[in-house]
Design an enzyme around this catalytic site. Structure first.
Site, PDB file in Angstrom:
ATOM      1  N   ASP A 266       0.881  -1.155   0.000  1.00  0.00           N
ATOM      2  CA  ASP A 266       0.000   0.000   0.000  1.00  0.00           C
ATOM      3  C   ASP A 266       0.929   1.219   0.000  1.00  0.00           C
ATOM      4  OD1 ASP A 266      -2.372   1.613   0.407  1.00  0.00           O
ATOM      5  OD2 ASP A 266      -1.747   1.796   2.498  1.00  0.00           O
TER       6      ASP A 266
ATOM      7  N   ASP B 149       0.106   5.106   0.943  1.00  0.00           N
ATOM      8  CA  ASP B 149      -0.023   6.054   2.045  1.00  0.00           C
ATOM      9  C   ASP B 149      -0.047   5.325   3.382  1.00  0.00           C
ATOM     10  OD1 ASP B 149      -0.178   8.050   0.105  1.00  0.00           O
ATOM     11  OD2 ASP B 149      -2.365   7.964   0.026  1.00  0.00           O
TER      12      ASP B 149
END
Length: 190
Positions: free
Chosen positions: A11, A13
């Site tokens: 992922d 952020d």
């Protein structure tokens, strides 16, 4: 028996860069964790493919556009390359939940895109590293091994989902991406 691809899907952020409840809306707001950039490079240097799967609903919400997102991703690619690493593919979902797409995590569309882009038959046994339950769910849907980091929204995720810390839960939990990479390289280089 087929070998699992040496692939780590991240992922963005909260794993690679600082997250914000107000969205990361500009290049100036995209602030990488230096230890994550170095960790990504170390994965590459040790024969692992690295890919990124990121929900970017701020585009659909009008907070920033795809040109701005591209600038953030170019910065990320450059930093990882400068550190001696490589990102094989970046998949992003520009939609909001109401759009009914197949790419917004926890749905597996972004991971399927990565699988196709990198030429894998399957993601079974690959790693999915995130800071939210939806990251882990997307990975589980395609057979990835789940890893939660405490950075970004990770601590909040653990408070909301204490079952992730139970002994029989397959999710591995690390302080940050660098700690996971330390563990993974030690486990696989023996």
């Amino acid at each position: 028996m087929k070998m699992a691809p040496k692939l780590v899907i991240l992922d963005r952020d909260g794993v690679i860069n600082q997250d914000s409840d107000d969205y990361v809306k500009s290049l100036d707001e995209w602030i990488p964790y230096p230890s994550s950039i170095a960790a990504m490079a170390r994965l590459s240097q040790n024969g692992w493919q690295v890919a990124v799967a990121t929900n970017q609903s701020g585009i659909a919400r009008g907070y920033y556009d795809e040109v701005t997102l591209s600038a953030m991703h170019q910065r990320m690619l450059s930093l990882v390359e400068d550190a001696g690493g490589h990102i094989g593919h970046i998949a992003y979902c520009p939609h909001v939940s109401e759009d009914g797409c197949n790419c917004r995590k926890p749905l597996p569309g972004l991971l399927e895109e990565i699988c196709d882009a990198l030429g894998h038959d399957s993601l079974e046994g690959s790693w999915m590293v995130g800071d939210s339950l939806r990251d882990l769910q997307a990975g589980n849907a395609v057979g990835c091994r789940p890893v939660l980091v405490r950075t970004g929204k990770g601590e909040r995720t653990l408070i909301k989902h204490p079952e992730l810390e139970e002994k029989n839960n397959p999710t591995l939990i690390f302080d940050d991406l660098a700690a996971f990479v330390d563990w993974l390289l030690e486990e696989t280089n023996e």
